[in-house]
Design an enzyme around this catalytic site. Structure first.
Site, PDB file in Angstrom:
ATOM      1  CE  LYS A 179      -0.550   1.845  -3.913  1.00  0.00           C
ATOM      2  NZ  LYS A 179      -0.138   0.643  -4.245  1.00  0.00           N
ATOM      3  CE1 TYR A 181      -0.199   5.087  -5.521  1.00  0.00           C
ATOM      4  CE2 TYR A 181      -0.221   6.681  -3.827  1.00  0.00           C
ATOM      5  CZ  TYR A 181       0.400   5.454  -4.634  1.00  0.00           C
ATOM      6  OH  TYR A 181       1.481   4.780  -4.092  1.00  0.00           O
ATOM      7  CB  SER A 206      -0.988  -0.022   1.272  1.00  0.00           C
ATOM      8  OG  SER A 206      -1.815   1.173   1.256  1.00  0.00           O
TER       9      SER A 206
END
Length: 340
Positions: free
Chosen positions: A212, A208, A180
């Site tokens: 994650k 993004y 992550s």
């Protein structure tokens, strides 16, 4: 103070940039007496042809394990594998399977190809990813960062979970590692389950961050659900490493980052960047343990809004059992697969 779940506390007290005293992936293996210790293990890694993926593959090969790498470009992978085998002491093996994370059909095909080659899987490292790319829709109709970083890895992991369950033993529970990022702390990093690709208001860093966080949620769900049956899972922030992951960043953004002295002191070399995921994948301290978000070779603590761009903890939304379960069920529908 050092502890089993923060064994390198001293080395992280005063970082001085890449190649300082912080541990590398190989130091982790040496310290845990894992070099050539895994002739009976099978490891699978995504994103193994660049950045920390190469170093992670090198480390797993050095354990003596049978290593599989899933890659978009076999031609690119072949010389990388040849170099690892030539330059790294070990008697394990590395096998290549083609997989394009932009296509769920390709992911499903790769999973089947792996299962035709091996009836065992002890460690799965979901390492591949993209960062802050322009708004792009995959062939399956998903925003690309959500698709590549999360949904493709969710699909791969779910299809391989039965094999990981059957491979688990009382002395070594199977492990899933999700790479992550501290980017999950983005202000809009908590996934919107009604708009997972944030397509209505796309912003690269927000997308993004959501992807994650989704990886952390999947990791938490797996550990909670399958941990009692022998498959544990952890999410990892590898740290700041200058690799081609930054290919979509503007020159101005990269220059601004590299001119930040504090940020650059936190940066790691590629071997250092691979260390935390190799620790999570292999260290005995993680036997029968999971459900954590890790950084700097430790269990991370809650983020307190510190100025660090690179590490220093997890956002409150990283642990959310209700939404973790909702996302898991929704992901099964999106990927058109069934629960293991």
């Amino acid at each position: 103070m050092s502890s089993p779940f923060n064994p390198y506390a001293e080395q992280h007290k005063d970082p001085k940039g890449p190649e300082d005293g912080r541990p590398t992936a190989f130091q982790v293996l040496e310290d845990n007496k894992l070099l050539q210790a895994w002739p009976d293990k099978v490891v699978l890694i995504t994103g193994a042809t660049s950045g920390i993926g190469i170093e992670t593959t090198r480390a797993m090969y050095a354990t003596g394990a049978r290593v599989f790498i899933l890659v978009r470009d076999i031609t690119k992978a072949q010389p990388i594998v040849a170099d690892i085998i030539k330059s790294t002491k070990g008697n394990g093996s590395i096998e290549i399977i083609e997989m394009d994370l932009d296509s769920l059909d390709s992911v499903k095909k790769a999973a089947q190809q792996f299962l035709q080659k091996s009836s065992k899987l002890h460690v799965l490292i979901n390492n591949a990813g993209v960062m802050a790319c322009p708004r792009t829709i995959t062939i399956d109709g998903f925003e690309r960062q959500f698709a590549v970083n999360y949904l493709a890895h969710f699909t791969l992991t779910t299809l391989l979970l039965p094999t990981m369950l059957s491979s688990s033993s009382p002395t070594f529970n199977s492990r899933v590692i999700w790479v992550s990022s501290s980017g999950h702390r983005h202000a809009t990093g908590k996934p919107d389950l009604d708009d997972l690709g944030i397509l209505d208001h796309y912003e690269p860093w927000a997308a993004y961050g959501q992807s994650k966080t989704a990886m952390i949620w999947a990791s938490n769900y797996i550990d909670r659900t399958y941990g009692p049956r022998g498959v544990h899972s952890n999410a990892v922030h590898p740290g700041g490493i200058l690799t081609n992951l930054s290919q979509y960043m503007t020159k101005e953004a990269i220059d601004a980052f590299t001119e930040d002295e504090e940020a650059m002191r936190q940066m790691k070399s590629v071997p250092q960047g691979a260390a935390t995921q190799v620790w999570a994948a292999s260290a005995p301290v993680w036997e029968g343990q999971g459900g954590k978000y890790l950084e700097d070779l430790k269990v991370a603590e809650p983020w307190l809004g510190a100025v660090s761009k690179i590490g220093d903890g997890y956002a409150a939304h990283a642990y959310d059992a209700v939404n973790e379960e909702k996302l898991w069920e929704l992901s099964l529908e999106l990927a058109k697969i069934e629960n293991p």
